[in-house]
Design a protein around this motif. Structure first.
Motif, PDB file in Angstrom:
ATOM      1  N   VAL A 129     -14.860   3.270 -31.506  1.00 42.69           N
ATOM      2  CA  VAL A 129     -15.451   4.600 -31.551  1.00 42.69           C
ATOM      3  C   VAL A 129     -14.350   5.632 -31.429  1.00 42.69           C
ATOM      4  N   THR A 130     -14.258   6.533 -32.383  1.00 39.08           N
ATOM      5  CA  THR A 130     -13.214   7.547 -32.400  1.00 39.08           C
ATOM      6  C   THR A 130     -13.600   8.728 -31.517  1.00 39.08           C
ATOM      7  N   GLU A 131     -12.700   9.123 -30.629  1.00 38.21           N
ATOM      8  CA  GLU A 131     -12.954  10.298 -29.793  1.00 38.21           C
ATOM      9  C   GLU A 131     -12.788  11.573 -30.611  1.00 38.21           C
ATOM     10  N   ILE A 132     -13.737  12.481 -30.453  1.00 38.70           N
ATOM     11  CA  ILE A 132     -13.633  13.832 -30.986  1.00 38.70           C
ATOM     12  C   ILE A 132     -13.928  14.776 -29.833  1.00 38.70           C
ATOM     13  N   SER A 133     -12.973  15.629 -29.489  1.00 39.71           N
ATOM     14  CA  SER A 133     -13.143  16.483 -28.319  1.00 39.71           C
ATOM     15  C   SER A 133     -12.331  17.758 -28.454  1.00 39.71           C
ATOM     16  N   VAL A 134     -12.706  18.756 -27.650  1.00 31.57           N
ATOM     17  CA  VAL A 134     -11.969  20.005 -27.530  1.00 31.57           C
ATOM     18  C   VAL A 134     -11.724  20.239 -26.044  1.00 31.57           C
ATOM     19  N   THR A 135     -10.457  20.559 -25.687  1.00 30.23           N
ATOM     20  CA  THR A 135     -10.081  20.681 -24.283  1.00 30.23           C
ATOM     21  C   THR A 135      -9.366  21.999 -24.035  1.00 30.23           C
ATOM     22  N   GLY A 154      -4.517  27.654 -23.211  1.00 27.66           N
ATOM     23  CA  GLY A 154      -4.424  26.967 -24.485  1.00 27.66           C
ATOM     24  C   GLY A 154      -5.623  26.072 -24.701  1.00 27.66           C
ATOM     25  N   ALA A 155      -5.603  25.351 -25.808  1.00 24.03           N
ATOM     26  CA  ALA A 155      -6.686  24.424 -26.131  1.00 24.03           C
ATOM     27  C   ALA A 155      -6.132  23.310 -27.014  1.00 24.03           C
ATOM     28  N   TYR A 156      -6.699  22.117 -26.828  1.00 26.01           N
ATOM     29  CA  TYR A 156      -6.343  20.952 -27.634  1.00 26.01           C
ATOM     30  C   TYR A 156      -7.592  20.444 -28.348  1.00 26.01           C
ATOM     31  N   THR A 213      -4.023  14.620 -32.185  1.00 24.91           N
ATOM     32  CA  THR A 213      -4.298  15.754 -31.295  1.00 24.91           C
ATOM     33  C   THR A 213      -3.448  16.938 -31.730  1.00 24.91           C
ATOM     34  N   ILE A 214      -4.072  18.109 -31.844  1.00 33.48           N
ATOM     35  CA  ILE A 214      -3.331  19.329 -32.127  1.00 33.48           C
ATOM     36  C   ILE A 214      -3.697  20.357 -31.047  1.00 33.48           C
ATOM     37  N   GLY A 215      -2.740  21.234 -30.738  1.00 38.88           N
ATOM     38  CA  GLY A 215      -2.990  22.216 -29.695  1.00 38.88           C
ATOM     39  C   GLY A 215      -2.221  23.500 -29.920  1.00 38.88           C
ATOM     40  N   ALA A 216      -2.684  24.559 -29.277  1.00 36.12           N
ATOM     41  CA  ALA A 216      -2.003  25.846 -29.330  1.00 36.12           C
ATOM     42  C   ALA A 216      -2.212  26.540 -27.994  1.00 36.12           C
ATOM     43  N   VAL A 249     -12.525   8.233 -15.959  1.00 37.00           N
ATOM     44  CA  VAL A 249     -11.399   8.263 -16.889  1.00 37.00           C
ATOM     45  C   VAL A 249     -10.797   9.658 -16.863  1.00 37.00           C
ATOM     46  N   ALA A 250      -9.519   9.777 -16.481  1.00 41.34           N
ATOM     47  CA  ALA A 250      -8.863  11.089 -16.397  1.00 41.34           C
ATOM     48  C   ALA A 250      -8.908  11.758 -17.767  1.00 41.34           C
ATOM     49  N   PRO A 251      -9.388  13.019 -17.860  1.00 37.58           N
ATOM     50  CA  PRO A 251      -9.660  13.619 -19.162  1.00 37.58           C
ATOM     51  C   PRO A 251      -8.531  14.438 -19.760  1.00 37.58           C
ATOM     52  N   PHE A 252      -7.378  14.602 -19.060  1.00 33.92           N
ATOM     53  CA  PHE A 252      -6.368  15.499 -19.595  1.00 33.92           C
ATOM     54  C   PHE A 252      -5.757  14.931 -20.862  1.00 33.92           C
ATOM     55  N   PRO A 253      -5.354  15.799 -21.811  1.00 39.12           N
ATOM     56  CA  PRO A 253      -4.852  15.339 -23.100  1.00 39.12           C
ATOM     57  C   PRO A 253      -3.579  14.514 -22.951  1.00 39.12           C
ATOM     58  N   ALA A 254      -3.516  13.422 -23.668  1.00 42.54           N
ATOM     59  CA  ALA A 254      -2.308  12.582 -23.705  1.00 42.54           C
ATOM     60  C   ALA A 254      -2.118  12.101 -25.129  1.00 42.54           C
ATOM     61  N   TYR A 255      -0.889  12.084 -25.597  1.00 42.85           N
ATOM     62  CA  TYR A 255      -0.605  11.707 -26.977  1.00 42.85           C
ATOM     63  C   TYR A 255       0.826  11.223 -27.078  1.00 42.85           C
TER      64      TYR A 255
END
Length: 347
Positions: free
Chosen positions: A231-237, A254-256, A263-266, A341-347
């Protein structure tokens, strides 16, 4: 004389080591990918995301300067396979270099984190880091007026008093992270003991206080583990942070957006270096991708104000190797013994 020969290098030094009548106050490096360099942000992040991970990060700041300010960091953490998975260890090795002036700082930090589930949905991690650092300034790359002959050639050593004995220091760095499966709040303090850095005027590395947090909105939630291939994650953080050290401060929003494995972010960053210095504004752009057991991230800082734009912003690259046992995580979740599950963005 340094400011006459190397005006931009002097500007770099004034940014990194602002002087005051009370002495020089150094500043820590700031990474634009806090998810990838989370052990640098807070020791309590050790062991929260993976069974183990190793991250190599490189940041090139002010690239338009001759011999720009660069940072290389190697970090790793390990969640100990003890009953309850309460304990984690980490290690961070960081080297800062400021080219033409021969400034280097090497720091190694040992981390420990203790994890505790407070409720079925809420967990707390408390961490402590102990750091040893060594700082030196070399003048081998500089040429002074008494070394120049009439025809412009360089002759002999300089008579300038340029001795600087390398300085060793220790610092104490506590932190906590409170998190659920969708949100987190991080509070950390570094250099609480204000270690001396031994410049000609009395200097110290002032405490660094940081608060950060975010909320992950799932449009599609992965199952059963945080990186399930089925299952592919789709999210906005959206994220926000505030850091203060000495007379400087920085706030960031900012937001990811994640469509796994991409993952893309600004983000927008506002930096203040104290009274009398214009606040700097920066836009950050991030892209990251996960392939198998690897994550690769790149970030570019674009200056919005004249000074930050003239200095060329910053480039940052991270490479992460990780391991996570999805079957064990699913088993522990069925037994109601798993942490959120820790939700912070990781890539």
């Amino acid at each position: 004389m340094l400011s006459n020969l190397f005006p931009k290098a002097a500007l770099l030094l004034s940014t990194l080591l602002p002087l005051s009548p009370a002495g020089a106050r150094a500043q820590d490096v700031y990474f634009s990918q806090p998810g990838a360099t989370r052990l640098h942000t807070n020791p309590a992040f050790a062991g929260l995301l993976d069974d183990y991970s190793v991250t190599l990060a490189f940041r090139n700041q002010f690239p338009t300067l001759a011999g720009s300010f660069t940072t290389t960091q190697l970090a790793g953490d390990l969640r100990l396979p003890t009953r309850g998975l309460h304990h984690a260890l980490g290690l961070v090795l960081t080297q800062d270099r400021a080219g033409e002036i021969g400034y280097t700082r090497l720091e190694i930090s040992a981390l420990y984190a203790y994890h505790r589930r407070l409720t079925s949905a809420l967990a707390l991690s408390g961490g402590l880091g102990l750091s040893y650092g060594r700082q030196r300034v070399g003048y081998d790359n500089l040429v002074f007026g008494d070394q120049l002959s009439a025809d412009g050639t360089t002759t002999g050593p300089s008579a300038e008093p340029l001795s600087f004995v390398p300085v060793n220091y220790f610092s104490v760095n506590p932190g906590i992270v409170l998190y659920t499966g969708q949100a987190w709040l991080s509070v950390a303090a570094h250099h609480l003991n204000r270690p001396s850095l031994g410049f000609r005027t009395q200097s110290e590395l002032p405490p660094r206080f940081s608060v950060s947090g975010g909320y992950k909105l799932f449009l599609r939630r992965p199952s059963p583990g945080p990186r399930s291939p089925s299952v592919t994650e789709i999210s906005v953080t959206p994220t926000a942070s505030y850091t203060r050290q000495g007379g400087s401060s920085r706030s960031e929003m900012g937001a990811y957006a994640t469509v796994a494995p991409l993952t893309i972010g600004a983000g927008y960053r506002n930096i203040g270096a104290g009274s009398g210095v214009e606040r700097q504004q920066v836009l950050t752009f991030t892209v990251g991708v996960g392939v198998g057991a690897f994550r690769l991230g790149y970030c570019y800082d674009a200056g919005l104000t004249a000074l930050s734009a003239d200095l060329g912003g910053a480039h940052e690259l991270t490479l992460n190797l990780f391991s996570f046992d999805q079957l064990d995580s699913a088993y522990r979740r069925l037994r109601r013994r798993a942490y959120p599950v820790a939700p912070f963005p990781a890539y």
